[in-house]
Design an enzyme around this catalytic site. Structure first.
Site, PDB file in Angstrom:
ATOM      1  N   PHE A  87       0.657  -1.166  -0.326  1.00 12.70           N
ATOM      2  CA  PHE A  87       0.164   0.179   0.370  1.00 12.70           C
ATOM      3  C   PHE A  87       1.027   1.421   0.071  1.00 12.70           C
ATOM      4  O   PHE A  87       0.163   2.017  -0.697  1.00 12.70           O
ATOM      5  CB  PHE A  87      -0.443  -0.431   1.253  1.00 12.70           C
ATOM      6  CG  PHE A  87      -1.202   0.905   1.766  1.00 12.70           C
ATOM      7  CD1 PHE A  87      -3.112   1.200   0.087  1.00 12.70           C
ATOM      8  CD2 PHE A  87      -2.334   2.447   1.752  1.00 12.70           C
ATOM      9  CE1 PHE A  87      -3.656   2.064   0.015  1.00 12.70           C
ATOM     10  CE2 PHE A  87      -2.982   2.932   2.085  1.00 12.70           C
ATOM     11  CZ  PHE A  87      -3.560   3.299   0.573  1.00 12.70           C
ATOM     12  N   ALA A  99      -3.855  -2.247  -2.764  1.00 13.91           N
ATOM     13  CA  ALA A  99      -3.291  -1.976  -3.306  1.00 13.91           C
ATOM     14  C   ALA A  99      -2.622  -2.379  -5.550  1.00 13.91           C
ATOM     15  O   ALA A  99      -2.994  -1.634  -5.626  1.00 13.91           O
ATOM     16  CB  ALA A  99      -2.026  -2.401  -2.901  1.00 13.91           C
ATOM     17  N   LYS A 112     -12.023  -3.637  11.253  1.00 16.82           N
ATOM     18  CA  LYS A 112     -12.969  -4.242  10.680  1.00 16.82           C
ATOM     19  C   LYS A 112     -12.615  -5.997  10.542  1.00 16.82           C
ATOM     20  O   LYS A 112     -12.920  -7.123  10.352  1.00 16.82           O
ATOM     21  CB  LYS A 112     -12.861  -4.093   9.173  1.00 16.82           C
ATOM     22  CG  LYS A 112     -11.237  -4.370   9.354  1.00 16.82           C
ATOM     23  CD  LYS A 112     -10.725  -3.963   7.271  1.00 16.82           C
ATOM     24  CE  LYS A 112      -8.976  -3.374   7.360  1.00 16.82           C
ATOM     25  NZ  LYS A 112      -9.275  -3.607   6.016  1.00 16.82           N
TER      26      LYS A 112
END
Lengths: 357, 357
Positions: free
Chosen positions: B31, B156, B207
Site C-alpha cells: 500500500f 493496493a 474491521k
C-alpha cells in the site's frame, strides 16, 4: 461444521392463546406467507388473505404455498381466507404484502372494515404514477389508522429455512412497534424498532437502483475497491434523498439501509443485477429485458427517482448516470465517472456538512 | 463489455513542478508503494524510504517492487532511499506505512528531522501493548506536528491496476486534508476529507474482527439475511465503541467504515476470513493457525478490543462471542446467538437512543 444447528436456538413458544394477537396478512406472495407463518408460530391467531380461491383452498388443505414457497410446510394453525371482511374485521394487525401497483386499491377495499386495527406495510417500492411511498398511501387512504412499515434484508426462503435474520418495524406509534414485535419476533427473527418511517421504507424502495449499478460494474470485472465505492456512494445519495424527505441519515447504518443494500447487491441472481450486467456488456435495455423475460423493478425506480430528485434538487449522480446510460445512449462507463467526479468533499454528507474541502 | 476502459478516464497530469509537493512514504509494502506511485504520477517530488538497501536499489534500477507488487512498473520519477534524514528533511508530507508494531519506533527515529512536515498514517491497526491507535502514537511521539490518518477499502493491486477507488483523509487540520488530496487525488483515486480522525481509523482497525465472524458464518452456509445481520450488528458495535472515543457515528456510513468492512468481509481469501471459516468448521485456533502458517491479525484485535470494551463499558456482543468461541471453548454458534439476543431496541444505536422499545 459444529453439530449444533440454528434451529437449536429456537425457544419453545408458550403464548397464552387468549391474549394472542389477531394478525392478518394481505397477499399470498413469498414474504407475506413467511410473515404469516412466523406470526402463527408465535401463537398469534393468523389469517392470510388471498384473492385466488383455488390458491387459498390449497394452502388450507396442504399447508403448502405451492406457487411461492413450495419446499416448506406452513404452520397448521395458519388459515387462508378469500373474503376481505372476514380478513379485516375484529383483527389487531393488518400486514399489507400487496405489490405497489395494487397497494392503494386494496386499502380502498378494506376501508369499510377498518375500526382500530394497525396497518403495516410489508411492501418495498414506490407507486409509479404518484411517486408515493407505501406509508404515504396508508396515510392518504386510511388517515385515522395507526400505521407502520416493515423493511429489511429478508429473503423469505431463508426465513422459512430458519436462518437467523432481522428486520425493522418503523412507526411513530410505540404501540404499533410493540405489537408487531410481539407478533413477529422470535429467536431466529429479530425485529428492531425505529421511529423513522421514511428512512426505513426508502432503504427498501431505492436499493434496486444500486443493484443495477453493481451488475453493470460486474460486467467490467471491477474489484473490491470499486464495489465499496458503489456501495458507499449509493448510501450517500440514498441518505441525501431521504434526509430531504425528513428522514434520519443514521437509519441507513442499519438493517433496512445498508443491510438490505448489501444483501441486494450481493445477489447476482436478482433481476436488477442481471439487467445491469447485460447493459454493462453493451446490450440495450430492450435486449436485456427480452433476455430476462420481464422488466427489472430497478429500471422503473431509476426513472421515478431521477425525476423526483430533480424536483427536490437532490444530487444523485449514480441514479442520473444510470438513466443516461439506459435511456440516452451514454456509455456504461458513465457510471464509473459518476463515482469519481465532483470534488472531494466528505464522503458522508453529514460529517463535514458545510465544509467544501 | 464496452470498449472504453477505466484508464480512459485518466486526465493528463499537468502539474507545475516548481510548486509540486514533496512527499515521502515510509515503508515499502504494497500500500505504501501504491500511494508513493500515485503521488509521483500526480507530479509530486516523491521518495519511498525502505530500510533494506537491496530492496531500495532494486526499485531504483528496475522500477518494480518485486516483493510486494511484482506485476507493476512504477513511475520512473519515484526514488527509493534508505537514509532517514534524506527521507524526512525538507519534505512537505510524510506518509507513514509502517506496521503497527514498529510504527512508534520509526516515529522516534524521525523526530530529530521533523520541522514543519505533516505526518499522515497509512497504517490500519492498534499498537498491541498500549491499545494506541496510530493517531495517538503520532500525538504522543511528535506532539507538535500537523497530522492525519488515511483509511479506506484500498487493495493496493487494484489501485495499481487502475480500478476506480476512493479513500478518506481525516485530520483536524484543513491544510493537512488539502495537501493530502493534492498529493494523491486523481481521476481514478478519489480522496475524500473528514475531520473525524478516530472514526476513520477505527473503521480500519476494527474491521478484521468481523471478517473472522463472516468466515465463521460461511462455515455454517448462512444466507444473505444472516450476512446482512452480521454486517449491520458489526457496524452497530463499531460505531458504539467509536462514539465512546469521541467519534461521529455517521463516519461509519462512508468508505472508511462500511466501505472497508464490506470489502474485507467480501474477501474469502483474507487470512481473517479463513481463520474464521476453520473455527466455524470445528477446528481449534491452534489447528487453524497451523494451517494458515501465521496468526490472522483479527485474532489479536479481538483480544485487544474485548479487553478495552470491558474497560470502557461498551456493549460489543459479536466481539465477546468471538473471544468466547476462540479462547474459552464456546461453540461457534455462540456468534449467531450474539446477533439475536438482547431485546429489540433500535438497530441503529443513535436513532432511538433512550427508548428501550
Amino acid at each position: 461444521m459444529s453439530e449444533l444447528k440454528f434451529s437449536d436456538l429456537v425457544e419453545p413458544v408458550s403464548v397464552d392463546q387468549k391474549t394472542a394477537l389477531r394478525v392478518t396478512v394481505l397477499g399470498g406472495g413469498s414474504f407475506g406467507t413467511a410473515m404469516a407463518n412466523t406470526a402463527a408460530r408465535n401463537g398469534c391467531d393468523t389469517m392470510i388473505w388471498i384473492r385466488d380461491e383455488a390458491a387459498a383452498a390449497e394452502i388450507n388443505q396442504t399447508h403448502v404455498n405451492k406457487r411461492y414457497l413450495a419446499d416448506f410446510t406452513l404452520e397448521s394453525g395458519l388459515k387462508a381466507v378469500t373474503d376481505l371482511e372476514t380478513a379485516i374485521c375484529n383483527r389487531d394487525i393488518i400486514l399489507v404484502a400487496i405489490p405497489s401497483h395494487s397497494f392503494r386499491h386494496v386499502l380502498q377495499q378494506i376501508k369499510p372494515f377498518i375500526t382500530s386495527q394497525a396497518v403495516v406495510s410489508l411492501t418495498k417500492g414506490i407507486e409509479a404514477k404518484t411517486f408515493s411511498f407505501m406509508s404515504d398511501i396508508i396515510r392518504e387512504e386510511l388517515p385515522e389508522v395507526p400505521y407502520g412499515v416493515l423493511s429489511g434484508p429478508n429473503l423469505a426462503k431463508e426465513i422459512m429455512a430458519g436462518q437467523p435474520a432481522g428486520t425493522v418495524i418503523a412507526s411513530q406509534s410505540e404501540l404499533v412497534r410493540y405489537a408487531v414485535q410481539q407478533a413477529l419476533h422470535s429467536a431466529l427473527f429479530r425485529v428492531f424498532a425505529s421511529d423513522d418511517v421514511h428512512g426505513v421504507e426508502l432503504g427498501g424502495a431505492l436499493k434496486n437502483i444500486y443493484a443495477v449499478a453493481m451488475g453493470m460494474a460486474a460486467a467490467y470485472k471491477v474489484g473490491e475497491n470499486t464495489k465499496s465505492m458503489i456501495l458507499t456512494r449509493a448510501l450517500a445519495e440514498m441518505s441525501r434523498f431521504a434526509v430531504k424527505l425528513g428522514a434520519n441519515p443514521l437509519t441507513f447504518l442499519g438493517l433496512s439501509g445498508v443491510g438490505d443494500l448489501f444483501a441486494t447487491c450481493s445477489s447476482p441472481l436478482s433481476r436488477n443485477y442481471q439487467v445491469g450486467f447485460a447493459l454493462g456488456s453493451g446490450k440495450t435495455l430492450e435486449q436485456a429485458t427480452t433476455e430476462l423475460g420481464q422488466t427489472a423493478e430497478g429500471i422503473n425506480t431509476i426513472v421515478q427517482v431521477r425525476s423526483r430528485s430533480e424536483e427536490l434538487d437532490v444530487y444523485m449522480p449514480i441514479t442520473s448516470a444510470l438513466y443516461n446510460v439506459i435511456f440516452e445512449g451514454a456509455p456504461p462507463l458513465t457510471i464509473a465517472l459518476s463515482l469519481m467526479k465532483n470534488g472531494h468533499r466528505s464522503d458522508v454528507e453529514f460529517v463535514l456538512p458545510h465544509n467544501e474541502v
